[in-house]
Design an enzyme around this catalytic site. Structure first.
Site, mmCIF file in Angstrom:
data_model
loop_
_atom_site.group_PDB
_atom_site.id
_atom_site.type_symbol
_atom_site.label_atom_id
_atom_site.label_comp_id
_atom_site.label_asym_id
_atom_site.label_seq_id
_atom_site.Cartn_x
_atom_site.Cartn_y
_atom_site.Cartn_z
ATOM 1 C CB CYS A 20 70.469 129.259 21.648
ATOM 2 S SG CYS A 20 69.940 129.760 19.998
ATOM 3 C CG HIS A 59 68.437 125.341 20.541
ATOM 4 N ND1 HIS A 59 68.472 126.496 21.280
ATOM 5 C CD2 HIS A 59 68.886 124.361 21.369
ATOM 6 C CE1 HIS A 59 68.920 126.238 22.498
ATOM 7 N NE2 HIS A 59 69.175 124.947 22.581
ATOM 8 C CG ASN A 66 70.208 122.586 25.334
ATOM 9 O OD1 ASN A 66 70.389 123.699 24.821
ATOM 10 N ND2 ASN A 66 69.008 122.012 25.347
#
Ligand SMILES: *[C@@H]1O[C@H](CO)[C@@H](O)[C@H](O)[C@H]1NC(C)=O
Ligand SMILES: *[C@@H]1O[C@H](CO)[C@@H](O)[C@H](O)[C@H]1NC(C)=O
Length: 336
Positions: free
Chosen positions: A144, A282, A303
């Site tokens: 991520c 994240h 995302n």
């Protein structure tokens, strides 16, 4: 295919409504899930296990959506590719990967909102073509941090240079390991460390160095550099007003958030969960903000879980609610 199965399920439900149980419905939904997400399991045992986990998750989703329909929640949940995973599995493969070390280095600046900067009520950088299509980090690579860095860099590059580039996350995964960047490939890393690497080396294009979702040898090639940066800019930690000003006046910004168990089931609306903590696990990118008539102020967040997750790959997260989920804790963007 999907439509046909849905109709079939409807007919089935209609025909035997009198006798069908919730458990039967869950089983049928699991069959749909397997087709839609191309899931196949190695053994009967594995299949039974995944069915059970799917049922548990789906019950949670259904309970939540009743509250959504009753107006008690501002976001919906839905089945997605993660619905056959336990929270523990999900955490291990996707949420243990963010190193939130954001110590300032020689190449860093601090964003100073200026009184003459305008901060509109809403902004969505997708409408100016500054945001590339959603990417997918895969289910087994904690990268991520690389997607977060590349996401804001691609947009900043477009805004400042007028050129669209797609850049290589795999370059960062393979080549920014250990000292001095302190990243660990698919295990963990920091957006900061990714930018430090790019500041020293540049970053190859996505097409020259495609994503593999696994640790591999470094094959960086300076002939295929797609972008360089001259530094990074930090936005004051915890300050959502400064963050909105930076998003409006500078463009998309890399941030990190706390992903609690409800987050992975998100399918639409404004994700507002006061139980969210400030424990960052994240990395994502803020590409805009606005106000929803039902859910209130939100951040528009890109995302890296594919375009079938959330709202076509995006999530709207609560804004101006005491820095919920720590979203304003470590905002950073590159200077191009
Ligand atoms: C954080 O980053 C700085 C600069 O790269 C480094 O000196 C420091 O050791 C790092 N701290 C941790 C806990 O990783
Ligand atoms: C990051 O990954 C490395 C290598 O797998 C591991 O040794 C280290 O403990 C991890 N750090 C964190 C903060 O999880």
């Amino acid at each position: 295919m999907k439509a046909a199965i849905c109709i079939l399920l409807f007919v089935l439900v209609g025909y035997i409504q009198a006798r069908i149980t919730y458990d039967d419905v869950l089983k049928a939904e699991f069959e749909l899930f397997k087709v839609e997400h191309k899931k196949s399991y190695d053994s009967k045992y594995e299949e039974q296990l995944r069915l059970q986990i799917f049922k548990d998750n789906k019950k949670l989703i259904d309970r939540h959506n009743k509250r959504y329909v009753a107006g008690e929640k501002t976001y919906k949940m839905g089945v997605n590719k993660f619905t056959d995973l336990t929270q523990e599995e999900f955490k291990i493969s996707l949420l243990s990967s963010l190193n939130s070390n954001h110590s300032l280095e020689g190449i860093d600046y601090i964003y100073n909102p200026s009184a003459k900067d305008s901060v509109p009520k809403s902004i969505d950088w997708r409408t100016s073509g500054a945001v590339n299509p959603i990417k997918d980090q895969g289910q087994h690579c904690g990268s991520c941090w690389a997607f977060s860095a590349v996401g804001s860099l691609e947009s900043q590059y477009f805004i400042n240079k007028g050129r669209k580039v797609s850049l290589s996350e795999q370059n960062l995964v393979d080549c920014s390991r250990g000292f001095p960047y302190n990243n660990n490939g698919c295990s963990n890393g920091s957006t900061n460390g990714a930018f430090n690497y790019i500041w020293n080396n540049g970053i190859d294009t996505e097409s020259s160095y495609p994503y593999e979702a696994r640790d591999d040898d470094c094959r960086y090639n300076r002939n295929y550099i797609g972008a360089k940066i001259s530094g990074t800019v930090h936005v004051e930690s915890g300050n959502e007003d400064a963050l909105a000003s930076a998003v409006a006046n500078k463009g998309p910004i890399s941030v990190a958030v706390d992903v609690i168990y409800k987050f992975r089931h998100y399918s639409g609306g404004v994700f507002n969960e006061p139980s969210c903590s400030q424990h960052l696990n994240h990395g994502v990118v803020i590409i805009g903000y606005g106000t929803d008539s039902v859910g209130g102020d939100y951040w528009l967040v890109r995302n890296s879980w594919g375009k079938n997750w959330g709202e076509k790959g995006y999530i709207r997260m609560a804004r101006n609610r005491n820095n919920q989920c720590g979203i304003a804790n470590i905002p950073i963007f590159p200077l191009v």
